[in-house]
Design a protein around this motif. Sequence first.
Motif, PDB file in Angstrom:
ATOM      1  N   PRO A   1       0.822  -1.214   0.000  1.00 27.18           N
ATOM      2  CA  PRO A   1       0.000   0.000   0.000  1.00 27.18           C
ATOM      3  C   PRO A   1       0.861   1.271   0.000  1.00 27.18           C
ATOM      4  O   PRO A   1       1.914   1.333   0.634  1.00 27.18           O
ATOM      5  CB  PRO A   1      -0.799  -0.101   1.308  1.00 27.18           C
ATOM      6  N   PHE A   2       0.374   2.281  -0.721  1.00 21.52           N
ATOM      7  CA  PHE A   2       1.108   3.534  -0.872  1.00 21.52           C
ATOM      8  C   PHE A   2       1.464   4.152   0.481  1.00 21.52           C
ATOM      9  O   PHE A   2       2.584   4.626   0.685  1.00 21.52           O
ATOM     10  CB  PHE A   2       0.291   4.513  -1.715  1.00 21.52           C
ATOM     11  N   SER A   3       0.528   4.129   1.413  1.00 19.93           N
ATOM     12  CA  SER A   3       0.787   4.730   2.727  1.00 19.93           C
ATOM     13  C   SER A   3       1.917   3.999   3.453  1.00 19.93           C
ATOM     14  O   SER A   3       2.727   4.628   4.134  1.00 19.93           O
ATOM     15  CB  SER A   3      -0.476   4.723   3.579  1.00 19.93           C
ATOM     16  N   LEU A   4       2.002   2.693   3.284  1.00 14.70           N
ATOM     17  CA  LEU A   4       3.073   1.923   3.919  1.00 14.70           C
ATOM     18  C   LEU A   4       4.406   2.200   3.221  1.00 14.70           C
ATOM     19  O   LEU A   4       5.445   2.292   3.875  1.00 14.70           O
ATOM     20  CB  LEU A   4       2.746   0.433   3.909  1.00 14.70           C
ATOM     21  N   LEU A   5       4.383   2.353   1.904  1.00 15.43           N
ATOM     22  CA  LEU A   5       5.613   2.706   1.189  1.00 15.43           C
ATOM     23  C   LEU A   5       6.142   4.049   1.664  1.00 15.43           C
ATOM     24  O   LEU A   5       7.354   4.217   1.835  1.00 15.43           O
ATOM     25  CB  LEU A   5       5.366   2.759  -0.324  1.00 15.43           C
TER      26      LEU A   5
ATOM     27  N   ALA B   1      -4.038   9.637   8.672  1.00 18.74           N
ATOM     28  CA  ALA B   1      -2.725   8.996   8.637  1.00 18.74           C
ATOM     29  C   ALA B   1      -1.871   9.389   9.840  1.00 18.74           C
ATOM     30  O   ALA B   1      -1.037   8.606  10.285  1.00 18.74           O
ATOM     31  CB  ALA B   1      -2.005   9.338   7.343  1.00 18.74           C
ATOM     32  N   TRP B   2      -2.079  10.587  10.377  1.00 16.70           N
ATOM     33  CA  TRP B   2      -1.305  11.025  11.544  1.00 16.70           C
ATOM     34  C   TRP B   2      -1.619  10.183  12.781  1.00 16.70           C
ATOM     35  O   TRP B   2      -0.833  10.141  13.719  1.00 16.70           O
ATOM     36  CB  TRP B   2      -1.574  12.498  11.853  1.00 16.70           C
ATOM     37  N   HIS B   3      -2.756   9.502  12.779  1.00 19.88           N
ATOM     38  CA  HIS B   3      -3.170   8.704  13.935  1.00 19.88           C
ATOM     39  C   HIS B   3      -2.732   7.245  13.817  1.00 19.88           C
ATOM     40  O   HIS B   3      -2.953   6.467  14.748  1.00 19.88           O
ATOM     41  CB  HIS B   3      -4.691   8.768  14.111  1.00 19.88           C
ATOM     42  N   ILE B   4      -2.132   6.872  12.697  1.00 18.22           N
ATOM     43  CA  ILE B   4      -1.695   5.491  12.491  1.00 18.22           C
ATOM     44  C   ILE B   4      -0.219   5.388  12.846  1.00 18.22           C
ATOM     45  O   ILE B   4       0.614   6.099  12.297  1.00 18.22           O
ATOM     46  CB  ILE B   4      -1.914   5.062  11.029  1.00 18.22           C
ATOM     47  N   ASN B   5       0.086   4.508  13.773  1.00 18.05           N
ATOM     48  CA  ASN B   5       1.472   4.237  14.142  1.00 18.05           C
ATOM     49  C   ASN B   5       1.833   2.856  13.599  1.00 18.05           C
ATOM     50  O   ASN B   5       1.450   1.839  14.175  1.00 18.05           O
ATOM     51  CB  ASN B   5       1.662   4.272  15.658  1.00 18.05           C
ATOM     52  N   THR B   6       2.549   2.830  12.498  1.00 12.08           N
ATOM     53  CA  THR B   6       2.906   1.578  11.857  1.00 12.08           C
ATOM     54  C   THR B   6       3.916   0.829  12.712  1.00 12.08           C
ATOM     55  O   THR B   6       4.937   1.383  13.113  1.00 12.08           O
ATOM     56  CB  THR B   6       3.493   1.841  10.457  1.00 12.08           C
ATOM     57  N   GLU B   7       3.637  -0.433  12.976  1.00  9.78           N
ATOM     58  CA  GLU B   7       4.529  -1.260  13.786  1.00  9.78           C
ATOM     59  C   GLU B   7       5.771  -1.641  12.992  1.00  9.78           C
ATOM     60  O   GLU B   7       5.729  -1.780  11.765  1.00  9.78           O
ATOM     61  CB  GLU B   7       3.804  -2.523  14.234  1.00  9.78           C
ATOM     62  N   ALA B   8       6.871  -1.823  13.698  1.00 10.59           N
ATOM     63  CA  ALA B   8       8.130  -2.199  13.058  1.00 10.59           C
ATOM     64  C   ALA B   8       7.982  -3.512  12.299  1.00 10.59           C
ATOM     65  O   ALA B   8       8.528  -3.672  11.199  1.00 10.59           O
ATOM     66  CB  ALA B   8       9.239  -2.301  14.097  1.00 10.59           C
ATOM     67  N   ASN B   9       7.227  -4.451  12.848  1.00 10.37           N
ATOM     68  CA  ASN B   9       7.053  -5.743  12.188  1.00 10.37           C
ATOM     69  C   ASN B   9       6.304  -5.587  10.861  1.00 10.37           C
ATOM     70  O   ASN B   9       6.607  -6.282   9.887  1.00 10.37           O
ATOM     71  CB  ASN B   9       6.315  -6.728  13.103  1.00 10.37           C
TER      72      ASN B   9
ATOM     73  N   MET C   1       6.414  -2.944   8.881  1.00  9.24           N
ATOM     74  CA  MET C   1       7.378  -2.392   7.932  1.00  9.24           C
ATOM     75  C   MET C   1       8.381  -3.463   7.498  1.00  9.24           C
ATOM     76  O   MET C   1       8.728  -3.548   6.324  1.00  9.24           O
ATOM     77  CB  MET C   1       8.099  -1.192   8.534  1.00  9.24           C
ATOM     78  N   ARG C   2       8.822  -4.289   8.435  1.00  5.79           N
ATOM     79  CA  ARG C   2       9.769  -5.358   8.125  1.00  5.79           C
ATOM     80  C   ARG C   2       9.167  -6.328   7.114  1.00  5.79           C
ATOM     81  O   ARG C   2       9.817  -6.726   6.145  1.00  5.79           O
ATOM     82  CB  ARG C   2      10.155  -6.106   9.407  1.00  5.79           C
ATOM     83  N   GLN C   3       7.900  -6.688   7.315  1.00  2.42           N
ATOM     84  CA  GLN C   3       7.237  -7.602   6.383  1.00  2.42           C
ATOM     85  C   GLN C   3       7.137  -6.990   4.991  1.00  2.42           C
ATOM     86  O   GLN C   3       7.323  -7.683   3.984  1.00  2.42           O
ATOM     87  CB  GLN C   3       5.845  -7.971   6.903  1.00  2.42           C
ATOM     88  N   ALA C   4       6.858  -5.701   4.921  1.00  6.62           N
ATOM     89  CA  ALA C   4       6.783  -5.024   3.623  1.00  6.62           C
ATOM     90  C   ALA C   4       8.143  -5.033   2.935  1.00  6.62           C
ATOM     91  O   ALA C   4       8.238  -5.300   1.728  1.00  6.62           O
ATOM     92  CB  ALA C   4       6.289  -3.592   3.807  1.00  6.62           C
TER      93      ALA C   4
END
Length: 69
Positions: free
Chosen positions: A29-33, A47-55, A57-60
């Motif tokens: 997904p574009f937001s994850l990229l 989007a400011w309220h989403i805290n992407t987990e390290a795992n 991002m690692r999977q991506a």
Amino acid sequence: MPRLLAGITFSSHDLKRTFLTIGEAAMIPFSLLKTVANHQIDGDVIAWHINTEANTMRQAIFKIADYIY
């Protein structure tokens, strides 16, 4: 700028663009990229309220690596 034996000149930004382009092809997904690239999410209040987990991002990143391989 580094020069390959083939005579191609490239920058680290070229590598980043290539990585993100492959990420798009791998259906990340574009937001994850944007998060993986450490880009700001401009104008998107939710989007400011989403805290992407390290795992996540690692999977991506691994999905992109698998796509390259």
